[in-house]
Write an enzyme that holds these catalytic residues in place. Structure first.
Site, short mmCIF file in Angstrom:
data_model
loop_
_atom_site.label_atom_id
_atom_site.label_comp_id
_atom_site.label_asym_id
_atom_site.label_seq_id
_atom_site.Cartn_x
_atom_site.Cartn_y
_atom_site.Cartn_z
N LYS A 116 4.11 6.71 12.01
CA LYS A 116 3.33 7.28 10.91
C LYS A 116 3.99 8.55 10.37
CE LYS A 116 1.96 4.17 10.91
NZ LYS A 116 1.96 3.18 9.81
N ARG A 129 13.34 10.39 -6.81
CA ARG A 129 13.60 9.40 -7.87
C ARG A 129 12.68 9.63 -9.08
NH1 ARG A 129 12.57 3.83 -5.67
NH2 ARG A 129 13.85 3.12 -7.42
N LYS A 131 9.51 9.24 -9.30
CA LYS A 131 8.50 8.20 -9.41
C LYS A 131 7.13 8.80 -9.10
CE LYS A 131 11.48 4.77 -10.04
NZ LYS A 131 11.52 3.90 -11.25
N GLN A 134 3.72 6.95 -8.48
CA GLN A 134 3.49 6.28 -7.21
C GLN A 134 2.91 7.21 -6.15
OE1 GLN A 134 7.65 4.47 -7.36
NE2 GLN A 134 6.53 2.79 -6.45
N HIS A 139 -2.22 7.03 -2.05
CA HIS A 139 -0.97 7.07 -1.28
C HIS A 139 -0.94 8.29 -0.36
CE1 HIS A 139 3.43 6.75 -0.60
NE2 HIS A 139 3.39 8.07 -0.66
N HIS A 142 -3.80 8.31 2.34
CA HIS A 142 -3.56 7.33 3.39
C HIS A 142 -2.51 7.83 4.38
CE1 HIS A 142 -1.81 3.48 5.00
NE2 HIS A 142 -3.08 3.29 5.22
N TYR A 180 8.40 -6.52 1.35
CA TYR A 180 8.25 -6.52 -0.11
C TYR A 180 9.14 -5.46 -0.75
CZ TYR A 180 6.33 -5.12 -4.57
OH TYR A 180 6.20 -4.75 -5.88
N LYS A 197 3.10 -9.38 -4.62
CA LYS A 197 2.73 -7.99 -4.39
C LYS A 197 1.24 -7.82 -4.13
CE LYS A 197 2.86 -3.41 -6.55
NZ LYS A 197 3.27 -2.63 -7.74
N THR A 201 -2.20 -6.08 -0.80
CA THR A 201 -3.50 -5.40 -0.90
C THR A 201 -4.61 -6.28 -0.34
OG1 THR A 201 -2.71 -4.29 -2.90
CG2 THR A 201 -5.06 -4.19 -2.44
#
Length: 265
Positions: A116, A129, A131, A134, A139, A142, A180, A197, A201
């Site tokens: 983790k 990057r 991003k 995201q 995210h 979690h 993935y 994808k 989920t």
């Protein structure tokens, strides 16, 4: 319930063996605070006037490492629960401290906790990057939650038991997820173009459903010595994650489909 929480938090760790980063709250809290500062403040400031880094090689290696790590954990954990650990899945308890396979249980649980920590690296890739989309609330929440709840479990409840069964379910999801990620990195298409994808989920939602049902089942057994607080928290957080991941699934895969205009006949 509050009496259970107070009693739980005031007691000494049940296992005298304290593996790295599990002896105190402070190391984990410092790591998580540093993580938040880096991804929300320092990282974006550093990248403000820079072009996104091309990390495709590093990300491929990281994904392969995660696939191997989680697969090895899954194999050893299933073998341990069905073999040396001899788990009674109706009421899963920690092995006694003098059990000949107690160190198996300790290192299995610790290896999940350590993984983790490794998961936090993923957010760093997003920052480098650029991003940023995201790095959603789901995210970050979690990742932070999983690190700290693992620490709390190891510190206050010990190694193994009901927690080992629950995290083994989570490892199945992570094997799918990193497979993935790796597959998408091999293609020039965007991640959204990979047809399976959404099933990640769905599996995550199924995982939390199983955890909820199992935790409620444990709570219904008055003679089960498994942690009352562990089962209670497992059921509550499962509901939270079902809501969060369910909301994500609806917004990502159901609502966009409804917005697509019908073709004229």
């Amino acid at each position: 319930m509050f009496a259970h929480i107070a009693d739980f938090l005031s007691r000494s760790p049940p296992d005298p063996v304290r593996l790295p980063l599990t002896g105190s709250h402070w190391p984990v809290l410092i790591i998580l605070t540093t993580y938040m500062v880096l991804i929300k403040i320092v990282g974006p400031l550093f990248m403000r006037n820079r072009k996104p880094y091309d990390l495709i090689g590093v990300i491929k290696a990281y994904n392969i490492m995660q696939i191997i790590y989680n697969t090895v954990f899954l194999v050893f954990s299933v073998y341990f629960m069905l073999g040396p650990g001899n788990f009674n899945f109706k009421c899963i308890t920690n092995l006694p401290l003098d059990h000949e396979y107690k160190n198996w249980e300790r290192w299995l649980c610790y290896s999940y906790f350590f993984n983790k920590m490794l998961d936090l690296v993923e957010t760093g890739f997003f920052v480098l990057r650029k991003k940023y989309r995201q790095i959603s609330f789901l995210h970050v929440f979690h990742h932070v939650y999983m690190v700290y709840i693992c620490f709390l479990y190891l510190y206050y409840f010990g190694y193994g038991g009901n927690g080992l069964f629950l995290v083994t379910l989570n490892v199945v999801v992570h094997i799918m997820m990193y497979t993935y990620y790796y597959q998408s990195s091999l293609s020039q298409n965007s991640q959204g173009d990979l047809w399976w994808k959404k099933y990640i989920t769905i599996v995550q939602l199924a995982q939390f459903g199983i955890i909820l049902c199992h935790s409620l089942y444990v709570l219904r057994q008055a003679d089960c010595p498994a942690s009352y607080l562990s089962a209670t928290w497992g059921s509550l957080i499962s509901v939270v994650f079902i809501i969060l991941f369910g909301n994500f699934y609806v917004r990502a895969y159901i609502l966009p489909r409804k917005k697509v205009p019908r073709r004229a006949h």
